[in-house]
Scaffold this active site. Sequence first.
Site, PDB file in Angstrom:
ATOM      1  N   ASN A   1      18.048   7.614  20.243  1.00  0.00           N
ATOM      2  CA  ASN A   1      18.746   6.458  20.831  1.00  0.00           C
ATOM      3  C   ASN A   1      19.914   5.797  19.816  1.00  0.00           C
ATOM      4  O   ASN A   1      19.260   5.552  18.494  1.00  0.00           O
ATOM      5  CB  ASN A   1      17.812   5.558  21.381  1.00  0.00           C
ATOM      6  CG  ASN A   1      16.937   4.940  20.775  1.00  0.00           C
ATOM      7  OD1 ASN A   1      16.365   5.759  19.662  1.00  0.00           O
ATOM      8  ND2 ASN A   1      16.322   3.876  21.144  1.00  0.00           N
TER       9      ASN A   1
ATOM     10  N   GLU B   1      21.780   2.430  19.551  1.00  0.00           N
ATOM     11  CA  GLU B   1      21.905   1.015  20.351  1.00  0.00           C
ATOM     12  C   GLU B   1      23.039   0.314  19.898  1.00  0.00           C
ATOM     13  O   GLU B   1      23.907   0.856  18.866  1.00  0.00           O
ATOM     14  CB  GLU B   1      20.813   0.150  19.958  1.00  0.00           C
ATOM     15  CG  GLU B   1      19.377   0.667  20.509  1.00  0.00           C
ATOM     16  CD  GLU B   1      18.184  -0.151  20.366  1.00  0.00           C
ATOM     17  OE1 GLU B   1      18.210  -1.185  19.571  1.00  0.00           O
ATOM     18  OE2 GLU B   1      17.091   0.047  21.245  1.00  0.00           O
ATOM     19  N   ASN B   2      23.556  -0.579  20.463  1.00  0.00           N
ATOM     20  CA  ASN B   2      24.812  -1.194  20.105  1.00  0.00           C
ATOM     21  C   ASN B   2      24.562  -2.962  20.474  1.00  0.00           C
ATOM     22  O   ASN B   2      23.807  -3.387  21.259  1.00  0.00           O
ATOM     23  CB  ASN B   2      26.039  -0.851  21.276  1.00  0.00           C
ATOM     24  CG  ASN B   2      27.332  -1.229  20.685  1.00  0.00           C
ATOM     25  OD1 ASN B   2      27.593  -2.502  21.196  1.00  0.00           O
ATOM     26  ND2 ASN B   2      27.846  -0.349  19.884  1.00  0.00           N
TER      27      ASN B   2
ATOM     28  N   TYR C   1      24.632  -4.461  24.284  1.00  0.00           N
ATOM     29  CA  TYR C   1      23.294  -3.799  24.699  1.00  0.00           C
ATOM     30  C   TYR C   1      23.545  -2.672  25.649  1.00  0.00           C
ATOM     31  O   TYR C   1      23.034  -1.728  25.578  1.00  0.00           O
ATOM     32  CB  TYR C   1      22.017  -4.557  25.292  1.00  0.00           C
ATOM     33  CG  TYR C   1      21.577  -5.643  24.549  1.00  0.00           C
ATOM     34  CD1 TYR C   1      21.985  -5.863  22.939  1.00  0.00           C
ATOM     35  CD2 TYR C   1      20.758  -6.430  24.709  1.00  0.00           C
ATOM     36  CE1 TYR C   1      21.214  -6.772  22.175  1.00  0.00           C
ATOM     37  CE2 TYR C   1      19.880  -7.469  23.918  1.00  0.00           C
ATOM     38  CZ  TYR C   1      20.374  -7.491  22.641  1.00  0.00           C
ATOM     39  OH  TYR C   1      19.761  -8.313  21.748  1.00  0.00           O
TER      40      TYR C   1
ATOM     41  N   GLU D   1      17.966  11.213  24.956  1.00  0.00           N
ATOM     42  CA  GLU D   1      18.115  12.408  25.754  1.00  0.00           C
ATOM     43  C   GLU D   1      19.409  12.774  26.164  1.00  0.00           C
ATOM     44  O   GLU D   1      20.085  14.004  25.959  1.00  0.00           O
ATOM     45  CB  GLU D   1      17.620  12.158  27.197  1.00  0.00           C
ATOM     46  CG  GLU D   1      15.994  11.934  27.324  1.00  0.00           C
ATOM     47  CD  GLU D   1      15.687  10.296  27.187  1.00  0.00           C
ATOM     48  OE1 GLU D   1      16.552   9.547  26.313  1.00  0.00           O
ATOM     49  OE2 GLU D   1      14.668  10.086  27.798  1.00  0.00           O
TER      50      GLU D   1
ATOM     51  N   CYS E   1      14.882   7.861  31.633  1.00  0.00           N
ATOM     52  CA  CYS E   1      15.208   6.580  32.493  1.00  0.00           C
ATOM     53  C   CYS E   1      15.948   7.134  33.568  1.00  0.00           C
ATOM     54  O   CYS E   1      16.548   8.424  33.332  1.00  0.00           O
ATOM     55  CB  CYS E   1      16.191   5.417  31.675  1.00  0.00           C
ATOM     56  SG  CYS E   1      17.823   6.233  31.301  1.00  0.00           S
TER      57      CYS E   1
ATOM     58  N   CYS F   1      19.313   8.871  32.639  1.00  0.00           N
ATOM     59  CA  CYS F   1      19.303  10.408  31.808  1.00  0.00           C
ATOM     60  C   CYS F   1      18.978  11.415  32.737  1.00  0.00           C
ATOM     61  O   CYS F   1      19.248  12.430  32.805  1.00  0.00           O
ATOM     62  CB  CYS F   1      18.326  10.047  30.840  1.00  0.00           C
ATOM     63  SG  CYS F   1      18.898   9.111  29.380  1.00  0.00           S
TER      64      CYS F   1
HETATM   65  N1  THU Z   1      15.897   4.710  25.792  1.00  0.00           N
HETATM   66  C1  THU Z   1      16.023   6.176  25.378  1.00  0.00           C
HETATM   67  O1  THU Z   1      16.456   6.591  24.361  1.00  0.00           O
HETATM   68  N2  THU Z   1      15.679   6.925  26.505  1.00  0.00           N
HETATM   69  C2  THU Z   1      15.340   6.555  27.533  1.00  0.00           C
HETATM   70  O2  THU Z   1      15.063   7.525  28.592  1.00  0.00           O
HETATM   71  C3  THU Z   1      15.016   5.209  27.915  1.00  0.00           C
HETATM   72  C4  THU Z   1      15.347   4.329  26.806  1.00  0.00           C
HETATM   73  C5  THU Z   1      15.975   3.790  24.601  1.00  0.00           C
HETATM   74  C6  THU Z   1      17.135   2.775  24.959  1.00  0.00           C
HETATM   75  C7  THU Z   1      16.802   1.806  23.974  1.00  0.00           C
HETATM   76  O3  THU Z   1      17.330   2.099  22.485  1.00  0.00           O
HETATM   77  C8  THU Z   1      15.357   1.884  23.837  1.00  0.00           C
HETATM   78  O4  THU Z   1      15.084   2.983  24.374  1.00  0.00           O
HETATM   79  C9  THU Z   1      14.811   0.691  24.500  1.00  0.00           C
HETATM   80  O5  THU Z   1      15.306   0.660  25.947  1.00  0.00           O
END
Ligand code: THU
Length: 127
Positions: free
Chosen positions: A42, A44-45, A48, A55, A86, A89
């Site tokens: 993941n 992030e930014n 958000y 994934e 999620c 994804c």
């Molecule tokens: N996140 C993922 O990498 N995959 C998912 O399927 C759900 C969430 C990450 C996004 C964010 O950086 C962190 O988990 C918290 O939501």
Amino acid sequence: MNDHELIRLAREALPFAYAPYSGYRVGAALLTVEGRIFQGVNVENASYGLTICAERAALAAAVAAGYSSFAVLAVASEGESEPLPCGACRQVLREFGSLRVVVAGKKEKILSFTLEDLLPYPFTFEK
Ligand code: THU
């Protein structure tokens, strides 16, 4: 490549996750039908909503290298519960058909699903 090995590769990517806002690191390892593996984390930014999930990062790396048929996706986190992909994804992965999804948190336990079970009715586009 069995599920444990693929989860190991998803965990291997965890230290590279960029998660300064949530503190929740996610690693992914995507196995193509040819046997190639692409890892993702993941990213992030500060804005958000622009965050990229692990994934989708793995999927984009595979597609950029010319691969688009997938067998298994492993997802790992350091959390107590297993990190299911999620909804966004699931839809993005479903674009490329079905595959098996295996997930593991910090415990030994690995859960396995088909993507069809996780997203039985994806959006499809017809012109
Ligand atoms: N996140 C993922 O990498 N995959 C998912 O399927 C759900 C969430 C990450 C996004 C964010 O950086 C962190 O988990 C918290 O939501």
